[in-house]
Design an enzyme around this catalytic site. Sequence first.
Site, PDB file in Angstrom:
ATOM      1  N   GLU A  38       0.855  -1.190   0.000  1.00 40.98           N
ATOM      2  CA  GLU A  38       0.000   0.000   0.000  1.00 40.98           C
ATOM      3  C   GLU A  38       0.902   1.256   0.000  1.00 40.98           C
ATOM      4  O   GLU A  38       1.957   1.267   0.651  1.00 40.98           O
ATOM      5  CB  GLU A  38      -0.833  -0.055   1.294  1.00 40.98           C
ATOM      6  N   LYS A 108      -9.419   2.428  -1.490  1.00 34.93           N
ATOM      7  CA  LYS A 108      -9.625   1.785  -0.181  1.00 34.93           C
ATOM      8  C   LYS A 108     -10.934   2.236   0.472  1.00 34.93           C
ATOM      9  O   LYS A 108     -11.149   3.436   0.695  1.00 34.93           O
ATOM     10  CB  LYS A 108      -8.432   2.109   0.724  1.00 34.93           C
ATOM     11  N   CYS A 141      -5.085  -3.400   2.589  1.00 36.68           N
ATOM     12  CA  CYS A 141      -4.758  -3.450   4.008  1.00 36.68           C
ATOM     13  C   CYS A 141      -5.960  -3.674   4.923  1.00 36.68           C
ATOM     14  O   CYS A 141      -6.509  -4.761   4.980  1.00 36.68           O
ATOM     15  CB  CYS A 141      -3.962  -2.196   4.381  1.00 36.68           C
TER      16      CYS A 141
HETATM   17  C1  ACM Z   1      -3.759  -0.096   7.269  1.00 38.24           C
HETATM   18  O1  ACM Z   1      -4.887  -0.214   6.785  1.00 38.24           O
HETATM   19  N1  ACM Z   1      -2.785   0.495   6.598  1.00 38.24           N
HETATM   20  C2  ACM Z   1      -3.461  -0.649   8.578  1.00 38.24           C
END
Ligand code: ACM
Length: 255
Positions: A38, A108, A141
Amino acid sequence: MIAAYYQFSPKTGKAGQNIASVLKAVEKNDFDLLVLPELCTTGYGLTQEESRQWSEPVPDGPTTKAFLDYSRSRQCTIVWGMAEREGCHVYNSAVLVHKGYYLGKYRKIHLFLNEKDIFTPGNLPFTVWEVEGVKIGLMICFDWAFPEAARTLGARGAQVIAHPSNLVLPLCQKAMPIRALENRIFTITANRCGRERGLSFTGKSLICAPDGSVLSRASKQAAFGYAVLDPREALNKSLTPRNSVFEDRRPSFYL
Ligand code: ACM
């Protein structure tokens, strides 16, 4: 299919250097699909101002161009995480390119801690792309903590989930074999390692199989890891001859 991750410690705000060091590190390795962490071009702990300054449009920015060029020259598929700018919004995004073609992006959906001050929550559906007959889905993530993310990708036909990550907790590495098992899919979690602005990242990137086994697991250091997968294994959703993890669902009893 050779599925791989490269775990490393990006330098904050140095996209050109980070891309060059990734491409150098993986140069001598064979892979069909490479998954990177990420926000692997900018680093993670950005201020609002930096996230605006260092984010780029996708696919029309220099980072996408660099990975497109590399995927063409290596005839491979690449997924990476980066800060994406669109108008006044900055998204924490993952991008998929294949052999010189841009296939798509995911923004995300489940933002973690202070990401809520920096990024706009994702507004694109969980999407699956077919790449040379293999269905690939993206999540990022902290999406790991919401089983609905992997479930939705699995229900949409994903055989492989590419999962760029910047994990600060050691929990996702325990959960991903279960995400793989409960959906009978492959998962590739590419985490980062090292420290940045007071945050310490947990490394231990991993590739999981539809039976919940771990096919590759990194340490906490920079590492290239891979597994040879047969994505057709992810087409079999049976746990027993009479139980499918999708067909046996009883949605009328769920929230
Ligand atoms: C995260 O979502 N970078 C912990």
